[in-house]
Enzyme design. Structure first.
Site, PDB file in Angstrom:
ATOM      1  CG  HIS A   7      -0.386  -0.048   2.532  1.00 60.43           C
ATOM      2  ND1 HIS A   7       0.367  -1.112   3.007  1.00 60.43           N
ATOM      3  CD2 HIS A   7      -0.425   0.854   3.561  1.00 60.43           C
ATOM      4  CE1 HIS A   7       0.739  -0.870   4.247  1.00 60.43           C
ATOM      5  NE2 HIS A   7       0.282   0.314   4.608  1.00 60.43           N
ATOM      6  CG  HIS A  45      -0.068   4.150   4.713  1.00 58.24           C
ATOM      7  ND1 HIS A  45      -0.762   3.390   5.631  1.00 58.24           N
ATOM      8  CD2 HIS A  45      -0.975   5.049   4.222  1.00 58.24           C
ATOM      9  CE1 HIS A  45      -2.022   3.814   5.696  1.00 58.24           C
ATOM     10  NE2 HIS A  45      -2.165   4.820   4.854  1.00 58.24           N
ATOM     11  CG  ASP A  71       4.805   2.934   7.385  1.00 55.50           C
ATOM     12  OD1 ASP A  71       3.952   3.310   6.560  1.00 55.50           O
ATOM     13  OD2 ASP A  71       4.531   2.232   8.373  1.00 55.50           O
ATOM     14  CG  HIS A  72       4.093  -0.262   4.321  1.00 52.72           C
ATOM     15  ND1 HIS A  72       4.130  -1.591   4.692  1.00 52.72           N
ATOM     16  CD2 HIS A  72       3.572   0.402   5.385  1.00 52.72           C
ATOM     17  CE1 HIS A  72       3.657  -1.720   5.933  1.00 52.72           C
ATOM     18  NE2 HIS A  72       3.301  -0.519   6.362  1.00 52.72           N
ATOM     19  CG  HIS A 111      -4.155  -0.308   6.708  1.00 50.47           C
ATOM     20  ND1 HIS A 111      -4.191   0.090   8.031  1.00 50.47           N
ATOM     21  CD2 HIS A 111      -2.968   0.145   6.217  1.00 50.47           C
ATOM     22  CE1 HIS A 111      -3.089   0.753   8.322  1.00 50.47           C
ATOM     23  NE2 HIS A 111      -2.326   0.807   7.235  1.00 50.47           N
ATOM     24  CG  ASP A 133       0.325  -1.880   7.658  1.00 48.32           C
ATOM     25  OD1 ASP A 133       1.257  -2.704   7.790  1.00 48.32           O
ATOM     26  OD2 ASP A 133       0.479  -0.657   7.809  1.00 48.32           O
ATOM     27  CG  HIS A 167       3.743  -2.182  11.095  1.00 48.95           C
ATOM     28  ND1 HIS A 167       4.528  -1.057  11.274  1.00 48.95           N
ATOM     29  CD2 HIS A 167       2.914  -1.896  10.060  1.00 48.95           C
ATOM     30  CE1 HIS A 167       4.184  -0.135  10.380  1.00 48.95           C
ATOM     31  NE2 HIS A 167       3.205  -0.621   9.634  1.00 48.95           N
TER      32      HIS A 167
END
Length: 282
Positions: A54, A56, A58-59, A110, A134, A173
């Site tokens: 996805h 975001h 941090d990915h 998400h 996530d 995570h």
């Protein structure tokens, strides 16, 4: 098929999946290019593609830099917000990287464009692998930022829950201890939760990852996969599985971390009355 688990940022995982016969590799959620490239050099492999679950940061934040450093690199994902995207994928689409087979599994909730990746090698005795981003965590599930409980229920029970039970789960995570503390609140008598939590705490103390789990294990201790179980329904006060899931997510969102104890110097300062002049002014 070899999976390298790479811890990055505060609690993220990115993964490098290696075809051991060709030494080609694909990355999943390449958030930190420098770290990924270090592993690629150490393993002596060639990066062929990035699979992004996805958008975001941090990915996906490493996509542009890796695309610049690795000409011809393909970036797969289901959301146009994913940086450096070259190949938009759809639910059920299958990809091949050497001997590695990939099935794309669309799991919106998400984020509205979240995609999980199910990987295997034909004629291999090894269990398949799910890179769940996530959507599904060890002992938990992702927050419903851009979707609904109905969507997450479909994701967990039909899209992911129907995969082979020996599937290894590699999530986005490291939040296993917190997830299982919540699971224990939901099911205080669940011995599998107690055992997994004790194991996860030990791993955490040793700074070791708790991934992968297996799908079969998740059905034994993950409350979000146990919405039909009587103790979980009793905890939520609901019987409809979607409502059970919705209530669980709300409760998990409100499940606070324990308050940190003040450090010893601060406690001594209170004992000695050093803060009194400031408190008296209020």
């Amino acid at each position: 098929m070899k999976v390298k688990v790479i811890s990055v940022l505060e609690d993220n995982y990115m993964y490098l999946v290696i075809d051991e016969s060709t030494r080609d590799a694909v990355a999943v959620d390449a958030a930190v290019p420098k770290r990924l490239l270090e592993i690629i050099r150490k393993e002596d492999v060639v990066l062929r593609a990035i699979l992004t679950t996805h958008h975001h940061w941090d990915h996906a934040r490493g996509n542009e830099e890796l695309a610049r450093l690795c000409p011809g690199l393909r970036v797969f994902g289901a959301d146009p917000r994913i940086g450096a995207l070259t190949d938009a994928v759809t639910h059920g689409q299958e990809l091949t990287f050497g001997a590695i087979r990939v099935r794309c599994l669309f799991t919106p909730c998400h984020t509205s464009g979240h995609m999980c990746y199910f990987m295997w090698e034909d004629d291999s005795p090894d269990a398949p692998a799910l890179f769940s981003g996530d959507t599904l965590f060890v002992g938990g599930c992702g927050q419903f930022f851009e979707g609904t409980a109905e969507q997450m229920y479909t994701n967990l029970t039909q899209t992911l829950g129907a995969l082979p039970k020996d599937t290894k789960v590699f999530c986005g995570h490291e939040c296993t201890v917190r997830n299982l503390k919540f699971a224990l609140k939901v099911e205080p008598e669940n011995e599998m939760v107690k055992e997994k939590l004790a194991w996860a705490k030990q791993r955490d103390e040793e700074d070791l990852p708790t991934v992968p789990s297996t799908l079969q294990e998740e059905f034994l201790y993950n409350p979000f996969l146990r919405v039909m179980e009587e103790p979980v329904q009793r905890f939520t006060g609901q019987t409809d599985p979607v409502e059970v899931l919705r209530t669980l997510r709300t409760e998990r969102d409100n499940f606070k971390k324990p308050k940190e104890r003040p450090n010893p110097p601060a406690m001594l300062a209170f004992d000695w009355g050093l803060f009194s002049p400031f408190l008296d002014k209020k």
